[in-house]
Design a protein around this motif. Structure first.
Motif, PDB file in Angstrom:
ATOM      1  N   GLU A  49       0.988  -0.810  -0.300  1.00 19.00           N
ATOM      2  CA  GLU A  49      -0.483  -0.174   0.019  1.00 19.00           C
ATOM      3  C   GLU A  49       1.011   1.510   0.158  1.00 19.00           C
ATOM      4  O   GLU A  49       0.631   2.360  -0.224  1.00 19.00           O
ATOM      5  CB  GLU A  49      -1.247   0.185   0.556  1.00 19.00           C
ATOM      6  CG  GLU A  49      -1.776  -0.947   1.189  1.00 19.00           C
ATOM      7  CD  GLU A  49      -2.926  -0.428  -0.058  1.00 19.00           C
ATOM      8  OE1 GLU A  49      -3.496   0.120  -0.547  1.00 19.00           O
ATOM      9  OE2 GLU A  49      -3.435  -1.852   0.275  1.00 19.00           O
ATOM     10  N   VAL A  50       1.678   1.889   0.538  1.00 22.27           N
ATOM     11  CA  VAL A  50       3.331   2.568   1.172  1.00 22.27           C
ATOM     12  C   VAL A  50       3.854   2.586  -0.459  1.00 22.27           C
ATOM     13  O   VAL A  50       3.260   4.117  -0.977  1.00 22.27           O
ATOM     14  CB  VAL A  50       4.456   2.388   2.039  1.00 22.27           C
ATOM     15  CG1 VAL A  50       4.604   3.211   1.884  1.00 22.27           C
ATOM     16  CG2 VAL A  50       3.300   2.431   3.132  1.00 22.27           C
ATOM     17  N   VAL A  51       3.458   1.810  -0.823  1.00 17.44           N
ATOM     18  CA  VAL A  51       4.645   1.954  -2.548  1.00 17.44           C
ATOM     19  C   VAL A  51       3.694   2.237  -3.542  1.00 17.44           C
ATOM     20  O   VAL A  51       4.221   2.769  -3.978  1.00 17.44           O
ATOM     21  CB  VAL A  51       5.661   0.097  -2.890  1.00 17.44           C
ATOM     22  CG1 VAL A  51       5.599   0.470  -4.654  1.00 17.44           C
ATOM     23  CG2 VAL A  51       6.962   0.013  -2.034  1.00 17.44           C
ATOM     24  N   ALA A  52       2.235   0.948  -2.847  1.00 16.09           N
ATOM     25  CA  ALA A  52       1.772   2.170  -4.473  1.00 16.09           C
ATOM     26  C   ALA A  52       0.659   3.643  -4.157  1.00 16.09           C
ATOM     27  O   ALA A  52       1.129   4.454  -4.994  1.00 16.09           O
ATOM     28  CB  ALA A  52       0.486   1.255  -4.400  1.00 16.09           C
ATOM     29  N   GLY A  53       1.027   3.731  -3.295  1.00 17.74           N
ATOM     30  CA  GLY A  53       0.919   5.364  -2.919  1.00 17.74           C
ATOM     31  C   GLY A  53       1.912   6.156  -3.007  1.00 17.74           C
ATOM     32  O   GLY A  53       1.514   7.254  -3.537  1.00 17.74           O
ATOM     33  N   LEU A  54       2.693   5.959  -2.929  1.00 19.65           N
ATOM     34  CA  LEU A  54       4.263   6.904  -3.617  1.00 19.65           C
ATOM     35  C   LEU A  54       4.136   6.642  -4.624  1.00 19.65           C
ATOM     36  O   LEU A  54       4.265   8.385  -5.506  1.00 19.65           O
ATOM     37  CB  LEU A  54       6.152   5.914  -3.045  1.00 19.65           C
ATOM     38  CG  LEU A  54       5.906   6.359  -1.805  1.00 19.65           C
ATOM     39  CD1 LEU A  54       7.108   4.751  -1.180  1.00 19.65           C
ATOM     40  CD2 LEU A  54       6.177   7.263  -1.317  1.00 19.65           C
ATOM     41  N   LEU A  55       3.911   5.838  -5.744  1.00 22.45           N
ATOM     42  CA  LEU A  55       3.455   5.426  -7.231  1.00 22.45           C
ATOM     43  C   LEU A  55       2.987   6.292  -7.442  1.00 22.45           C
ATOM     44  O   LEU A  55       2.288   7.765  -8.910  1.00 22.45           O
ATOM     45  CB  LEU A  55       3.765   4.279  -7.337  1.00 22.45           C
ATOM     46  CG  LEU A  55       5.019   3.666  -7.745  1.00 22.45           C
ATOM     47  CD1 LEU A  55       4.286   1.854  -7.935  1.00 22.45           C
ATOM     48  CD2 LEU A  55       5.653   4.175  -8.461  1.00 22.45           C
ATOM     49  N   VAL A  56       1.475   6.535  -6.882  1.00 23.66           N
ATOM     50  CA  VAL A  56       0.059   7.269  -7.308  1.00 23.66           C
ATOM     51  C   VAL A  56       0.409   8.985  -6.728  1.00 23.66           C
ATOM     52  O   VAL A  56       0.509   9.667  -7.865  1.00 23.66           O
ATOM     53  CB  VAL A  56      -0.977   6.669  -6.713  1.00 23.66           C
ATOM     54  CG1 VAL A  56      -2.171   8.037  -6.854  1.00 23.66           C
ATOM     55  CG2 VAL A  56      -1.529   5.168  -7.402  1.00 23.66           C
ATOM     56  N   ALA A  57       1.205   9.233  -5.980  1.00 25.74           N
ATOM     57  CA  ALA A  57       1.494  10.278  -5.776  1.00 25.74           C
ATOM     58  C   ALA A  57       2.145  10.949  -6.711  1.00 25.74           C
ATOM     59  O   ALA A  57       1.675  11.958  -6.886  1.00 25.74           O
ATOM     60  CB  ALA A  57       2.282  10.766  -4.098  1.00 25.74           C
TER      61      ALA A  57
END
Length: 161
Positions: free
Chosen positions: A25-33
């Motif tokens: 979730e953290v990696v996905a959040g970093l990429l989406v942001a």
């Protein structure tokens, strides 16, 4: 600096919405942001000089219920028109003016108008918005602006300008 603050803000919003610190979730959040920051970089560069001023957040918190109130009213109006076909409609595209100056404020105004059923922002040219309206109530451009734009504009002006 503004892009970095926009990136961090978007990432924090992601974390709050997912309410998870799982590595995926953290990696996905970093990429989406990062993706949203890259796509919207022109908007984020126009943030106000004091983007973290508490007054702006209070106005935005006030904007949310105002927006939802107008959205509920519009939903009821459109549902009534669908369920009672004899209720007349006069669809048309109207030209309304805004006093907002920044692109991000105009974008949020256009999205607010579009998310309110019965209206759809077709185009923005300078300080003019072209809006498709399900029931054109008046031919007077000032009255059209008052009905469609001003309910959101005064609050967005406090938030973004």
């Amino acid at each position: 600096m503004r892009l970095l603050s926009a990136y961090v803000t978007l990432f924090v919003i992601w974390l709050l919405l997912t309410s998870s610190l799982h590595p995926q979730e953290v990696v996905a959040g970093l990429l989406v942001a990062a993706l949203i920051t890259y796509i919207g970089r022109d908007l984020f560069l126009e943030l106000p000089a004091k983007p973290f001023h508490p007054k702006r957040y209070l106005w935005f918190l006030y904007y949310i219920p105002v927006f939802f109130w107008h959205m509920v009213k519009a939903n009821i109006d459109v549902a009534y028109r669908v369920l009672h076909p004899e209720v007349p409609i006069r669809p048309g595209i109207v030209k309304v003016r805004t006093n907002l100056k920044t692109a991000i404020a105009k974008t949020l105004l256009a999205n607010s108008i579009t998310l309110t059923p019965g209206t759809l922002t077709v185009d923005i040219v300078g300080d003019v918005l072209y809006v498709h309206w399900i029931n054109v109530r008046t031919e007077d451009p000032d009255e059209q602006t008052r009905i469609i734009v001003q309910r959101f504009e005064r609050i967005l002006k406090e938030v973004f300008e």
